[in-house]
Motif scaffolding. Structure first.
Motif, PDB file in Angstrom:
ATOM      1  N   LEU A   1       1.035  -1.236   0.006  1.00 39.65           N
ATOM      2  CA  LEU A   1       0.010   0.082  -0.046  1.00 39.65           C
ATOM      3  C   LEU A   1       0.904   1.290  -0.108  1.00 39.65           C
ATOM      4  CD1 LEU A   1      -2.775  -0.885   2.558  1.00 39.65           C
ATOM      5  CD2 LEU A   1      -2.790  -1.335   0.199  1.00 39.65           C
ATOM      6  N   GLN A   2       0.664   2.018  -0.913  1.00 42.55           N
ATOM      7  CA  GLN A   2       1.349   3.402  -1.088  1.00 42.55           C
ATOM      8  C   GLN A   2       0.523   4.474  -0.343  1.00 42.55           C
ATOM      9  OE1 GLN A   2       2.973   3.751  -4.743  1.00 42.55           O
ATOM     10  NE2 GLN A   2       4.630   2.117  -4.612  1.00 42.55           N
ATOM     11  N   LEU A   3       0.919   5.265   0.398  1.00 37.91           N
ATOM     12  CA  LEU A   3      -0.208   6.020   1.136  1.00 37.91           C
ATOM     13  C   LEU A   3      -0.123   7.454   0.825  1.00 37.91           C
ATOM     14  CD1 LEU A   3       0.175   4.507   5.048  1.00 37.91           C
ATOM     15  CD2 LEU A   3      -1.189   3.812   3.051  1.00 37.91           C
ATOM     16  N   LEU A   4      -1.263   8.015   0.489  1.00 45.12           N
ATOM     17  CA  LEU A   4      -1.264   9.661  -0.216  1.00 45.12           C
ATOM     18  C   LEU A   4      -1.885  10.260   1.005  1.00 45.12           C
ATOM     19  CD1 LEU A   4      -2.295   9.022  -3.819  1.00 45.12           C
ATOM     20  CD2 LEU A   4       0.284   8.870  -2.597  1.00 45.12           C
ATOM     21  N   GLY A   5      -1.744  11.723   1.023  1.00 44.54           N
ATOM     22  CA  GLY A   5      -2.240  12.583   1.850  1.00 44.54           C
ATOM     23  C   GLY A   5      -3.430  13.374   1.238  1.00 44.54           C
ATOM     24  N   GLY A   6      -3.842  14.206   1.878  1.00 39.56           N
ATOM     25  CA  GLY A   6      -5.047  14.907   1.433  1.00 39.56           C
ATOM     26  C   GLY A   6      -5.917  15.228   2.611  1.00 39.56           C
ATOM     27  N   PRO A   7      -6.623  16.530   2.533  1.00 46.54           N
ATOM     28  CA  PRO A   7      -7.486  16.831   3.753  1.00 46.54           C
ATOM     29  C   PRO A   7      -8.511  16.107   3.814  1.00 46.54           C
ATOM     30  CG  PRO A   7      -7.672  18.531   1.818  1.00 46.54           C
ATOM     31  CD  PRO A   7      -6.611  17.494   1.519  1.00 46.54           C
ATOM     32  N   ASP A   8      -9.436  16.036   4.886  1.00 44.82           N
ATOM     33  CA  ASP A   8     -10.611  15.534   5.081  1.00 44.82           C
ATOM     34  C   ASP A   8     -10.883  14.127   4.705  1.00 44.82           C
ATOM     35  OD1 ASP A   8     -11.477  17.859   5.973  1.00 44.82           O
ATOM     36  OD2 ASP A   8     -12.181  18.626   4.406  1.00 44.82           O
ATOM     37  N   GLY A   9      -9.638  13.293   4.642  1.00 44.30           N
ATOM     38  CA  GLY A   9      -9.818  12.047   4.253  1.00 44.30           C
ATOM     39  C   GLY A   9      -9.899  11.665   2.612  1.00 44.30           C
ATOM     40  N   LYS A  10      -9.948  12.703   2.003  1.00 44.56           N
ATOM     41  CA  LYS A  10      -9.800  12.723   0.584  1.00 44.56           C
ATOM     42  C   LYS A  10      -8.133  12.664  -0.111  1.00 44.56           C
ATOM     43  CE  LYS A  10     -14.378  14.723  -0.178  1.00 44.56           C
ATOM     44  NZ  LYS A  10     -15.026  16.138  -0.713  1.00 44.56           N
ATOM     45  N   ILE A  11      -7.918  11.863  -1.072  1.00 48.22           N
ATOM     46  CA  ILE A  11      -6.588  12.199  -1.711  1.00 48.22           C
ATOM     47  C   ILE A  11      -6.557  13.405  -2.446  1.00 48.22           C
ATOM     48  CG2 ILE A  11      -5.277  11.004  -3.428  1.00 48.22           C
ATOM     49  CD1 ILE A  11      -6.542   8.110  -2.748  1.00 48.22           C
ATOM     50  N   ALA A  12      -5.619  14.028  -2.289  1.00 45.64           N
ATOM     51  CA  ALA A  12      -5.395  15.454  -2.913  1.00 45.64           C
ATOM     52  C   ALA A  12      -5.079  15.044  -4.221  1.00 45.64           C
ATOM     53  CB  ALA A  12      -4.332  16.187  -2.250  1.00 45.64           C
ATOM     54  N   ALA A  13      -5.381  15.871  -5.357  1.00 45.24           N
ATOM     55  CA  ALA A  13      -5.277  15.958  -6.698  1.00 45.24           C
ATOM     56  C   ALA A  13      -3.806  15.855  -7.099  1.00 45.24           C
ATOM     57  CB  ALA A  13      -5.918  16.768  -7.430  1.00 45.24           C
ATOM     58  N   ASP A  14      -3.027  16.960  -6.534  1.00 44.85           N
ATOM     59  CA  ASP A  14      -1.805  17.039  -6.691  1.00 44.85           C
ATOM     60  C   ASP A  14      -0.925  15.847  -6.191  1.00 44.85           C
ATOM     61  OD1 ASP A  14      -1.973  17.586  -4.355  1.00 44.85           O
ATOM     62  OD2 ASP A  14      -0.847  19.514  -4.149  1.00 44.85           O
ATOM     63  N   GLY A  15      -1.394  15.253  -5.011  1.00 45.72           N
ATOM     64  CA  GLY A  15      -0.571  14.172  -4.543  1.00 45.72           C
ATOM     65  C   GLY A  15      -0.764  12.836  -5.256  1.00 45.72           C
ATOM     66  N   LEU A  16      -1.906  12.759  -6.062  1.00 47.01           N
ATOM     67  CA  LEU A  16      -2.257  11.543  -6.934  1.00 47.01           C
ATOM     68  C   LEU A  16      -1.503  11.827  -8.132  1.00 47.01           C
ATOM     69  CD1 LEU A  16      -3.714   9.106  -7.678  1.00 47.01           C
ATOM     70  CD2 LEU A  16      -5.868  10.511  -8.490  1.00 47.01           C
ATOM     71  N   GLU A  17      -1.229  12.935  -8.580  1.00 43.97           N
ATOM     72  CA  GLU A  17      -0.535  13.170  -9.926  1.00 43.97           C
ATOM     73  C   GLU A  17       0.741  13.002  -9.713  1.00 43.97           C
ATOM     74  OE1 GLU A  17      -1.633  17.164 -10.669  1.00 43.97           O
ATOM     75  OE2 GLU A  17      -3.852  16.783 -11.297  1.00 43.97           O
ATOM     76  N   ALA A  18       1.619  13.233  -8.599  1.00 41.29           N
ATOM     77  CA  ALA A  18       2.836  13.083  -8.191  1.00 41.29           C
ATOM     78  C   ALA A  18       3.238  11.693  -8.280  1.00 41.29           C
ATOM     79  CB  ALA A  18       3.289  13.762  -7.176  1.00 41.29           C
ATOM     80  N   ALA A  19       2.095  10.901  -7.447  1.00 42.01           N
ATOM     81  CA  ALA A  19       2.287   9.687  -7.276  1.00 42.01           C
ATOM     82  C   ALA A  19       2.246   8.758  -8.692  1.00 42.01           C
ATOM     83  CB  ALA A  19       1.413   8.837  -6.494  1.00 42.01           C
ATOM     84  N   LEU A  20       1.341   9.103  -9.748  1.00 40.37           N
ATOM     85  CA  LEU A  20       1.299   8.377 -10.932  1.00 40.37           C
ATOM     86  C   LEU A  20       2.346   8.821 -11.696  1.00 40.37           C
ATOM     87  CD1 LEU A  20      -2.353   9.324 -11.570  1.00 40.37           C
ATOM     88  CD2 LEU A  20      -1.843   6.955 -10.774  1.00 40.37           C
ATOM     89  N   ALA A  21       2.908   9.865 -11.690  1.00 38.69           N
ATOM     90  CA  ALA A  21       4.100  10.234 -12.480  1.00 38.69           C
ATOM     91  C   ALA A  21       5.376   9.450 -12.156  1.00 38.69           C
ATOM     92  CB  ALA A  21       4.447  11.706 -12.165  1.00 38.69           C
ATOM     93  N   ARG A  22       5.323   8.884 -10.852  1.00 39.83           N
ATOM     94  CA  ARG A  22       6.634   8.417 -10.502  1.00 39.83           C
ATOM     95  C   ARG A  22       6.567   6.838 -10.902  1.00 39.83           C
ATOM     96  NH1 ARG A  22       5.543  11.278  -5.527  1.00 39.83           N
ATOM     97  NH2 ARG A  22       4.396   9.360  -4.566  1.00 39.83           N
ATOM     98  N   ILE A  23       5.374   6.165 -11.287  1.00 40.08           N
ATOM     99  CA  ILE A  23       5.396   4.970 -11.690  1.00 40.08           C
ATOM    100  C   ILE A  23       6.269   4.651 -12.738  1.00 40.08           C
ATOM    101  CG2 ILE A  23       3.760   3.132 -12.517  1.00 40.08           C
ATOM    102  CD1 ILE A  23       1.439   4.537 -10.941  1.00 40.08           C
TER     103      ILE A  23
END
Length: 340
Positions: A103-125
């Motif tokens: 499991l790769q854990l991402l951040g974001g307010p209110d329990g939601k994955i932040a858009a920029d955090g998701l984009e960064a994680a996808l770019a690293r794949i």
């Protein structure tokens, strides 16, 4: 004043009546019964599609772990929020069922994955880099573990980005009905129409005795055979499937599940207003479903518990109160009385 969890609530009487109705005669085992057969048609109506396969388990953890294991190999990873149920509350079940998937854990307010955090994680794949643990799945939760709801647009946006990176999109819908009521979305709009490939559709928290449905949409149906094989191997192939199907049939009939979710959401709003009437109480987030997260002034939690209220402290220093279909107005009035 039991606000511990919606899993603490009783099963709805319609569910118990449905179990009694199917408890007669012999039926085929392992999902070959007439009740499970009827359920497919009902699910097709609710989700506005015939392009799906499904399997049932008695727990959300089993449903999540089985679903994810079909799409995440032992050498791969699942992207999810750091506070997601699969990361915090399932004792490594997704990793266990997938044979080592991470499991790769991402951040974001209110329990939601932040858009920029998701984009960064996808770019690293990078599947070609031997030291990388590439993500194969994006897992979202609706309602989130913070009691907030993703909108259809938010789910669709995250799903589109994940699909562009060749990821499968999983939605943990343990409180799916509560999220639908909160957002006004239909089941189809919040699932396959928004790009969700596999949904773990929870009915237990909503009012069933123990019924969770794994739904594979579109291309994800290619994993239907593997899903059944993994269910069998892990001990999640109920021989008397009709009793799970009967619960689902009772909950879906006449949209009972949505009516019960609405009742729970309404109780949560009333409880939030009651708590906020006390000086020093602050809500962490506006309730997006049937959960209330509140910061309480010193001594108030102890006073409520001494009066018989049941709720839990949360890791962020707040306290979680969960309402269910069975939450009564007098329970909420008792909270007001206990606060003084």
């Amino acid at each position: 004043m039991n606000f511990s969890s919606d899993t603490s609530a009783p099963a709805h009487p319609n569910v118990l009546a449905a179990l009694a109705r199917v408890n007669t005669g012999n039926e085929a085992s392992y999902g070959g019964d007439s009740v499970t057969g009827r359920l497919r048609g009902l699910l097709a109506e609710v989700f506005e599609t015939e392009d799906f396969d499904f399997w049932m388990t008695a727990s959300g953890t089993a449903s999540n772990a089985l679903a994810l294991s079909c799409f995440c190999p032992p050498t791969g990873a699942v992207l999810c929020h750091a506070g997601a149920h699969i990361a915090v509350d399932e004792r490594g079940a997704p990793e266990f069922f997938s044979g080592g998937g991470k499991l790769q854990l991402l951040g974001g307010p209110d329990g939601k994955i932040a858009a920029d955090g998701l984009e960064a994680a996808l770019a690293r794949i990078n599947h070609d880099f031997v030291h990388e643990t590439p993500a194969h799945v994006l897992s979202l939760t609706n309602l989130t573990e913070n009691g907030t709801a993703y909108s259809v647009a938010e789910v669709a946006s995250h799903a589109a980005k994940a699909h562009a990176a060749d990821l499968v999109v999983h939605l943990d819908g343990a409180r799916f009905g509560n999220a639908l009521v909160a957002t006004g979305a239909s089941p189809a709009e919040m699932s396959w129409k928004a790009g969700v490939d596999v949904l773990t559709f929870g009915l237990t928290k909503t009012g069933a005795m123990g019924c969770e449905i794994i739904m594979l949409f579109g291309k994800a149906r290619e994993k239907a055979g593997e899903l059944k094989a993994r269910a069998k191997r892990s001990g999640h192939m109920p021989p008397k499937m009709r009793y799970l199907a009967a619960q689902a049939e009772a909950m879906l009939d006449g949209d009972l599940w949505l009516d019960l979710a609405a009742r729970a959401n309404k109780a949560a709003l009333k409880l939030a207003a009651t708590l906020m009437a006390q000086p020093g109480v602050h809500l962490v987030t506006k309730p997006g479903g049937n959960e209330v997260f509140a910061r309480l002034p010193e001594g108030l939690a102890e006073r409520l518990m001494a009066a018989g209220a049941v709720f839990y402290p949360w890791p962020d220093g707040s306290h979680r109160f969960v309402c269910s279909w069975a939450t009564q107005d007098d329970e909420i009035s008792a909270v007001a009385t206990a606060m003084g």
